[in-house]
Structures are given as structure tokens and as C-alpha cells.
Scaffold this motif. Structure first.
Motif, mmCIF file in Angstrom:
data_model
loop_
_atom_site.group_PDB
_atom_site.id
_atom_site.type_symbol
_atom_site.label_atom_id
_atom_site.label_comp_id
_atom_site.label_asym_id
_atom_site.label_seq_id
_atom_site.Cartn_x
_atom_site.Cartn_y
_atom_site.Cartn_z
ATOM 1 N N ILE A 49 32.974 47.846 25.049
ATOM 2 C CA ILE A 49 34.255 48.462 25.387
ATOM 3 C C ILE A 49 35.034 47.453 26.218
ATOM 4 C CG2 ILE A 49 33.284 49.663 27.414
ATOM 5 C CD1 ILE A 49 35.292 51.967 26.724
ATOM 6 N N GLY A 53 39.864 49.679 26.952
ATOM 7 C CA GLY A 53 39.291 50.847 26.300
ATOM 8 C C GLY A 53 39.023 50.696 24.819
ATOM 9 N N THR A 55 36.993 49.695 21.545
ATOM 10 C CA THR A 55 35.557 49.763 21.317
ATOM 11 C C THR A 55 35.165 49.095 20.009
ATOM 12 O OG1 THR A 55 35.757 51.927 20.250
ATOM 13 C CG2 THR A 55 35.316 51.909 22.618
ATOM 14 N N THR A 66 28.729 56.618 20.985
ATOM 15 C CA THR A 66 30.073 56.465 21.550
ATOM 16 C C THR A 66 29.967 55.810 22.917
ATOM 17 O OG1 THR A 66 30.849 58.457 20.411
ATOM 18 C CG2 THR A 66 32.185 57.629 22.223
ATOM 19 N N SER A 68 31.917 54.680 26.386
ATOM 20 C CA SER A 68 33.098 55.073 27.156
ATOM 21 C C SER A 68 32.946 54.530 28.568
ATOM 22 C CB SER A 68 33.266 56.589 27.176
ATOM 23 O OG SER A 68 32.148 57.215 27.788
ATOM 24 N N ARG A 69 34.018 54.604 29.319
ATOM 25 C CA ARG A 69 33.967 54.116 30.695
ATOM 26 C C ARG A 69 34.791 55.011 31.599
ATOM 27 N NH1 ARG A 69 35.755 48.215 30.403
ATOM 28 N NH2 ARG A 69 35.550 48.327 32.677
#
Length: 113
Positions: A49, A53, A55, A66, A68-69
Motif C-alpha cells: 500500500i 493508499g 494497493t 485486502t 489497508s492502513r
């Protein structure tokens, strides 16, 4: 410093969420990755990522994992669904800063058939 957690033993088809907490104040500026290494195999990139944002995923996990951050928590996540026995590996979070690689300590994911 990177601290990974969330691994464990799960049945095929199950889910796990890995977390990687980073220290420091520049987390939001860093791209973050998850790698994995199965016994007898090379370490491979699972997902990344960007700081914006964006990916990218390995073909083997697309549609199931998935990344995410949460920049407020300095944490990157890897949600893993529909797990398969071939996902069994030690999972590492990683980032790179000024040419230096930083690795978390690894967290074991075991998927039973």
C-alpha cells in the motif's frame, strides 16, 4: 520499528487479520508491504500500500486479501479471507526508508485443510 501480530491457526476457508504497528512520526509518508515465507520457499511480496493508499497484490491472493492502513494509529493491516493451506507461512511487514529495509518480526499463519 515494526511490530506484527494477528497470526494463528485457522481452518481452510477461514479469515485472519494481521496488524503491523510502526513507531515513529513519518508512518504516513511510507509505503508499507506484507511479505510471506513458507518453509523451503523464498520470501514473496503479498501486498503493498502506497502512502496515498494505492494497493497492489500478488496474483495468488487477489480477491481474497485486502491491505489497508490507519495513519492515525501508525498501523497497516492485512485482512485475509478464504484462506487456503497454501497461504501457510510466516508473514512479515516491511517498509523501506532512505535505502534501508525495515522488517517486522514475523507472525505465523497456519491454514489447516
Amino acid at each position: 520499528q515494526l511490530q506484527a501480530s494477528g497470526g494463528g491457526l485457522v481452518q481452510s476457508g477461514g479469515s485472519l487479520r494481521l496488524s503491523c504497528a510502526a513507531s515513529g512520526s513519518i508512518f504516513s509518508m511510507l509505503a508499507m508491504d506484507w511479505y510471506r515465507q513458507a518453509p523451503g520457499k523464498q520470501r514473496e511480496l503479498v501486498a503493498l500500500i502506497t502512502r496515498g493508499g494505492g494497493t497492489k497484490y500478488a496474483e495468488s491472493v487477489k480477491g481474497r486479501f485486502t491491505i489497508s492502513r490507519d495513519n492515525a494509529k501508525n498501523t497497516v493491516y492485512l485482512q485475509m479471507n478464504s484462506l487456503k493451506p497454501e497461504d501457510t507461512a510466516v508473514y512479515y511487514c516491511h517498509t523501506e526508508l532512505m535505502g534501508i529495509d525495515y522488517w517486522g518480526q514475523g507472525t505465523q499463519v497456519t491454514v489447516s485443510s
